[in-house]
Motif scaffolding. Structure first.
Motif, PDB file in Angstrom:
ATOM      1  N   GLN A   1       0.828  -1.201   0.000  1.00 50.90           N
ATOM      2  CA  GLN A   1       0.000   0.000   0.000  1.00 50.90           C
ATOM      3  C   GLN A   1       0.864   1.253   0.000  1.00 50.90           C
ATOM      4  O   GLN A   1       1.983   1.261   0.506  1.00 50.90           O
ATOM      5  CB  GLN A   1      -0.939   0.024   1.200  1.00 50.90           C
ATOM      6  N   ILE A   2       0.306   2.291  -0.590  1.00 52.75           N
ATOM      7  CA  ILE A   2       0.916   3.610  -0.572  1.00 52.75           C
ATOM      8  C   ILE A   2      -0.073   4.549   0.107  1.00 52.75           C
ATOM      9  O   ILE A   2      -1.236   4.644  -0.306  1.00 52.75           O
ATOM     10  CB  ILE A   2       1.245   4.103  -1.992  1.00 52.75           C
ATOM     11  N   GLY A   3       0.376   5.210   1.161  1.00 50.56           N
ATOM     12  CA  GLY A   3      -0.468   6.155   1.883  1.00 50.56           C
ATOM     13  C   GLY A   3      -0.248   7.573   1.371  1.00 50.56           C
ATOM     14  O   GLY A   3       0.892   8.032   1.248  1.00 50.56           O
ATOM     15  N   VAL A   4      -1.337   8.255   1.070  1.00 52.60           N
ATOM     16  CA  VAL A   4      -1.295   9.579   0.459  1.00 52.60           C
ATOM     17  C   VAL A   4      -2.060  10.560   1.337  1.00 52.60           C
ATOM     18  O   VAL A   4      -3.084  10.207   1.925  1.00 52.60           O
ATOM     19  CB  VAL A   4      -1.918   9.544  -0.956  1.00 52.60           C
ATOM     20  N   ASP A   5      -1.571  11.800   1.441  1.00 50.60           N
ATOM     21  CA  ASP A   5      -2.303  12.802   2.212  1.00 50.60           C
ATOM     22  C   ASP A   5      -3.240  13.587   1.291  1.00 50.60           C
ATOM     23  O   ASP A   5      -3.323  13.333   0.084  1.00 50.60           O
ATOM     24  CB  ASP A   5      -1.358  13.728   2.983  1.00 50.60           C
ATOM     25  N   ARG A   6      -3.969  14.558   1.844  1.00 51.61           N
ATOM     26  CA  ARG A   6      -4.946  15.323   1.071  1.00 51.61           C
ATOM     27  C   ARG A   6      -4.300  16.159  -0.033  1.00 51.61           C
ATOM     28  O   ARG A   6      -4.969  16.541  -1.001  1.00 51.61           O
ATOM     29  CB  ARG A   6      -5.748  16.238   1.998  1.00 51.61           C
ATOM     30  N   ARG A   7      -3.023  16.451   0.115  1.00 49.60           N
ATOM     31  CA  ARG A   7      -2.310  17.231  -0.897  1.00 49.60           C
ATOM     32  C   ARG A   7      -1.763  16.357  -2.021  1.00 49.60           C
ATOM     33  O   ARG A   7      -1.155  16.852  -2.962  1.00 49.60           O
ATOM     34  CB  ARG A   7      -1.174  18.015  -0.247  1.00 49.60           C
ATOM     35  N   GLY A   8      -1.967  15.055  -1.902  1.00 50.28           N
ATOM     36  CA  GLY A   8      -1.478  14.132  -2.915  1.00 50.28           C
ATOM     37  C   GLY A   8      -0.057  13.673  -2.686  1.00 50.28           C
ATOM     38  O   GLY A   8       0.509  12.968  -3.530  1.00 50.28           O
ATOM     39  N   ARG A   9       0.546  14.044  -1.570  1.00 47.85           N
ATOM     40  CA  ARG A   9       1.909  13.603  -1.272  1.00 47.85           C
ATOM     41  C   ARG A   9       1.908  12.137  -0.843  1.00 47.85           C
ATOM     42  O   ARG A   9       1.048  11.708  -0.062  1.00 47.85           O
ATOM     43  CB  ARG A   9       2.522  14.445  -0.155  1.00 47.85           C
ATOM     44  N   ARG A  10       2.876  11.406  -1.313  1.00 51.25           N
ATOM     45  CA  ARG A  10       3.026  10.005  -0.908  1.00 51.25           C
ATOM     46  C   ARG A  10       3.795   9.967   0.406  1.00 51.25           C
ATOM     47  O   ARG A  10       4.979  10.304   0.443  1.00 51.25           O
ATOM     48  CB  ARG A  10       3.740   9.212  -1.993  1.00 51.25           C
ATOM     49  N   LEU A  11       3.113   9.529   1.460  1.00 55.10           N
ATOM     50  CA  LEU A  11       3.704   9.561   2.796  1.00 55.10           C
ATOM     51  C   LEU A  11       4.400   8.267   3.176  1.00 55.10           C
ATOM     52  O   LEU A  11       5.426   8.291   3.847  1.00 55.10           O
ATOM     53  CB  LEU A  11       2.616   9.861   3.830  1.00 55.10           C
ATOM     54  N   GLU A  12       3.834   7.151   2.784  1.00 55.03           N
ATOM     55  CA  GLU A  12       4.384   5.868   3.227  1.00 55.03           C
ATOM     56  C   GLU A  12       4.252   4.813   2.150  1.00 55.03           C
ATOM     57  O   GLU A  12       3.318   4.840   1.347  1.00 55.03           O
ATOM     58  CB  GLU A  12       3.650   5.367   4.480  1.00 55.03           C
ATOM     59  N   LEU A  13       5.185   3.900   2.153  1.00 52.86           N
ATOM     60  CA  LEU A  13       5.099   2.665   1.393  1.00 52.86           C
ATOM     61  C   LEU A  13       5.037   1.541   2.413  1.00 52.86           C
ATOM     62  O   LEU A  13       5.906   1.453   3.283  1.00 52.86           O
ATOM     63  CB  LEU A  13       6.312   2.483   0.478  1.00 52.86           C
ATOM     64  N   GLY A  14       4.009   0.722   2.337  1.00 51.74           N
ATOM     65  CA  GLY A  14       3.860  -0.367   3.292  1.00 51.74           C
ATOM     66  C   GLY A  14       3.761  -1.715   2.612  1.00 51.74           C
ATOM     67  O   GLY A  14       3.147  -1.837   1.543  1.00 51.74           O
ATOM     68  N   ARG A  15       4.389  -2.693   3.214  1.00 53.55           N
ATOM     69  CA  ARG A  15       4.268  -4.080   2.763  1.00 53.55           C
ATOM     70  C   ARG A  15       3.970  -4.919   3.996  1.00 53.55           C
ATOM     71  O   ARG A  15       4.775  -4.948   4.930  1.00 53.55           O
ATOM     72  CB  ARG A  15       5.554  -4.555   2.083  1.00 53.55           C
ATOM     73  N   SER A  16       2.824  -5.564   3.994  1.00 48.20           N
ATOM     74  CA  SER A  16       2.359  -6.272   5.190  1.00 48.20           C
ATOM     75  C   SER A  16       1.975  -7.703   4.858  1.00 48.20           C
ATOM     76  O   SER A  16       1.485  -7.991   3.762  1.00 48.20           O
ATOM     77  CB  SER A  16       1.139  -5.562   5.803  1.00 48.20           C
TER      78      SER A  16
END
Length: 259
Positions: free
Chosen positions: A204-219
């Motif tokens: 998963q890629i977590g994105v904020d309201r501004r469209g910035r990519r905050l995190e890359l997750g592998r679970s």
């Protein structure tokens, strides 16, 4: 017969008679009634119930009766953290930090986070638990530029809460891909399951309201403890926006009719 063996047999009997096929929140008989039913001491019943609690098949709190629980944690089609999901089920979430490293982003991590290859990132690997039972292994990468000093923070709680309170940044959207895998020996030991057992692998890629990519997750999620639900629409059709009630529209003004 040894007491431990008797307690195991009582556990199996309770599961077969009162848990298998029962609805979540079904109430089990009292310890006294179970002891009378199976012809054993209440201490034996207590041990059997403790096994069922450890396996998260029943729960009880505040001195109330034991109740059947659904052992699976469902991820609904809304953004929520593991901590929030576990608390909503009445489970106590916790984390065991396995690794925290400050490193340089490789090509894949840089691409997914939208940063330059070789940029500084923080990699965090944690074992997520509910009521002390292992549920998932999470590995995330976050930009050091966005979250300076993150590696020295307390990472045993909710990461999303930490990002919001410490850095004023909130994940707004997940772009997630899920596939089925069989766990290897290392992950099986951490998750307390058999080697080769079914699991769900999510990127998963977590994105904020501004469209910035905050995190890359592998679970890696235990296949016997997790499922995911989705909401889909027919091609060319669009349903009501998430979280918005579907109100009738005045055909002349094209405005929603308010109650």
């Amino acid at each position: 017969m040894r007491p431990a063996r008797i307690a195991q047999e009582v556990r199996d009997a309770i599961e077969a008679r009162y848990i298998a096929g029962s609805e979540p929140s079904s109430v089990l008989p009292s310890e006294r009634r179970l002891a009378e039913e199976f012809g054993v001491a209440r201490a034996t019943v207590r041990s059997a119930l403790a096994m069922l609690r450890e396996q998260q098949q029943i729960r009880s709190g505040g001195g109330g009766p034991a109740m059947v629980v659904d052992p699976r944690l469902t991820k609904a089609p809304r953004l929520s953290s593991f901590t929030q999901d576990a608390l909503a089920r009445g489970w106590q979430p916790s984390s065991r930090v396995l690794e925290v490293e400050e490193e340089r982003a490789d090509v894949t991590v840089a691409r997914d986070l939208g940063i330059s290859s070789g940029a500084e990132v923080v990699r965090i690997q944690r074992l997520r638990l509910a009521d002390h039972s292992p549920m998932a292994i999470e590995e995330v990468w976050l930009s050091e530029d966005l979250f300076p000093g993150l590696a020295s923070e307390d990472l045993s709680g909710s990461l999303y809460e930490l990002l919001e309170t410490r850095y004023g940044v909130a994940v707004y959207r997940h772009d997630r891909r899920i596939s089925a895998i069989s766990v290897d020996a290392v992950h099986a030991e951490l998750l307390d399951i058999e080697v080769g057992a079914a699991a769900l692998f999510a990127t998963q890629i977590g994105v904020d309201r501004r469209g910035r990519r905050l995190e890359l997750g592998r679970s890696i999620y235990r296949g016997d403890r997790f499922d995911f639900t989705t909401v889909t629409f027919a091609a060319g059709r669009q349903g009501p926006a998430p979280g918005r009630s579907h109100r009738p529209v005045n055909s002349r003004t094209n405005r929603e009719v308010r109650p």
